[in-house]
Design an enzyme around this catalytic site. Structure first.
Site, PDB file in Angstrom:
ATOM      1  N   ASP A  75      29.853  43.451  21.575  1.00  0.00           N
ATOM      2  CA  ASP A  75      29.794  44.115  22.874  1.00  0.00           C
ATOM      3  C   ASP A  75      28.720  43.498  23.769  1.00  0.00           C
ATOM      4  O   ASP A  75      27.833  42.764  23.318  1.00  0.00           O
ATOM      5  CB  ASP A  75      29.533  45.614  22.715  1.00  0.00           C
ATOM      6  CG  ASP A  75      28.181  45.930  22.098  1.00  0.00           C
ATOM      7  OD1 ASP A  75      27.801  45.240  21.131  1.00  0.00           O
ATOM      8  OD2 ASP A  75      27.501  46.871  22.572  1.00  0.00           O
ATOM      9  N   GLU A 129      26.518  47.712  19.863  1.00  0.00           N
ATOM     10  CA  GLU A 129      25.085  47.567  19.586  1.00  0.00           C
ATOM     11  C   GLU A 129      24.246  47.917  20.803  1.00  0.00           C
ATOM     12  O   GLU A 129      23.082  48.318  20.664  1.00  0.00           O
ATOM     13  CB  GLU A 129      24.795  46.123  19.145  1.00  0.00           C
ATOM     14  CG  GLU A 129      23.367  45.883  18.642  1.00  0.00           C
ATOM     15  CD  GLU A 129      22.397  45.484  19.740  1.00  0.00           C
ATOM     16  OE1 GLU A 129      21.170  45.474  19.465  1.00  0.00           O
ATOM     17  OE2 GLU A 129      22.835  45.186  20.889  1.00  0.00           O
TER      18      GLU A 129
END
Length: 357
Positions: A75, A129
């Site tokens: 991400d 994350e």
């Protein structure tokens, strides 16, 4: 969509980084990139592949004496007029180039092209994350499939500008509250102003001197800072409550309990409420794979100033280090970019470490 991660792209870490960056994957929108990565991994006959949510785990099963982990998150932070990628001279620009799709490119290229590494390897390509811990793919795997994480050593491919950053700081967020008594501002002497009382909290912060701690030759600098102030009732009311939110970054020789006790001591006399607390990770430089990795890099490690998922591995008793080509100072910035030379150097370093007996 047609998977852009073709064999030709997978063979080139620069092209692979660009292809990964050009698949938009802002946190909680990782399905498309995860589908592409999973498809590539499942096509490699030497890998055993599992998926949990938008986290993919692939591993070799060669019966080696030691197992290492290479992990990278898929991400990114929200786009900021920096998508898709572009090449400008000897740099790749775009959201995720530094943090951390260049690191993901390392792991993905090795996963598909290295069937016979010197260690057994577990590769993690994980989700979320960049947002709250409850969404983090490594956290979710640790709860549902902790056996996937078992290893002797881990490398988290976070941006470090090509140096080894050992361990990480712990982090604590807390609210320091001052109280008073409401009154009409025209007759303020009838009240006690809670915002004014916060001046003492700010004074203590302004004079605070954080420790500098050296562990295994790695330096960690502590810091305690106000990050937000909330207070006030109305334009004509003396407020009876003010909240100063603080963030404490502490060296990994402090436990979370000691960190909390320290902050409570600094703000003695005030109400302190801890809202978030995560332990750090010690440098972990003595495990044999770590020593061999440091030899492959060829430069001394430094302390990680920040919190990363190496702390999750440390909590499981797995030594872990940070290593990636991106500049951490450019992570999350609109002008995020990665140097192509750093990217290629790091790819060669990892391959040398994983193939040299």
């Amino acid at each position: 969509m047609v998977n852009p991660l073709t064999p030709e792209v997978l063979a080139d870490p620069v092209a692979l980084t660009r292809a990964l960056v050009d698949i938009e994957s802002v946190s909680l929108n990782e399905k498309e990139i995860t589908d592409c990565v999973e498809e590539v991994l499942r096509a490699a006959p030497h890998l055993s592949v599992r998926r949990f949510g938008n986290t993919v785990m692939a591993r070799t099963e060669l019966g080696r004496a030691q197992r290492v982990v290479l992990a990278g998150h898929l991400d990114t932070v929200p786009l900021n007029n920096n998508f898709p990628s572009s090449q400008r001279g000897d740099e790749l620009w775009g959201c995720g180039t530094s943090d951390m799709k260049s690191g993901v490119a390392y792991a993905l290229q090795l996963a598909v092209s290295l069937p016979d590494p010197r260690y057994d390897i577990t590769y993690f390509f994980y989700e979320a994350e960049e947002i709250e811990s409850r969404y983090n793919g490594l956290f979710l795997v640790s709860q549902a499939h902790p056996e996937w994480l078992r290893a002797d050593f881990a490398v988290l491919l976070e941006p470090t500008h090509g140096v080894v950053e050992a361990g990480c700081q712990g982090t604590m967020r807390a609210t320091v509250t001052t109280t008073g008594r409401r009154a009409h501002s025209a007759r303020s002497w009838h009240g006690v102003n809670a915002i004014h009382a916060a001046a003492e909290v700010l004074r203590r912060l302004a004079t605070y001197q954080g420790r500098t701690v050296v562990l295994d030759g790695c330096t960690y600098r502590e810091g305690l800072n106000a990050v937000r102030i909330n207070g006030g009732v109305a334009g004509n009311v003396v407020p009876d409550r003010c909240e100063v939110q603080v963030n404490y970054r502490f060296a990994p020789d402090r436990s979370p309990e000691l960190a909390q006790a320290h902050v409570e001591e600094v703000f003695a006399g005030f109400e302190v409420t801890v809202t978030d607390l995560a332990p750090g990770a010690l440098p972990s430089l003595t495990a044999p794979p770590a020593r061999e990795f440091l030899a492959a890099v060829g430069s001394a490690p430094v302390g990680k100033l920040g919190w990363t998922d190496v702390a999750r591995f440390a909590a499981l008793g797995i030594p872990a280090l940070n290593f990636g080509p991106g500049d951490p100072n450019l992570a999350h910035a609109q002008d995020e970019r990665v140097e192509i030379g750093k990217l290629l150097d790091g790819a060669r370093t990892l391959r040398r470490w994983l193939t040299t007996p």
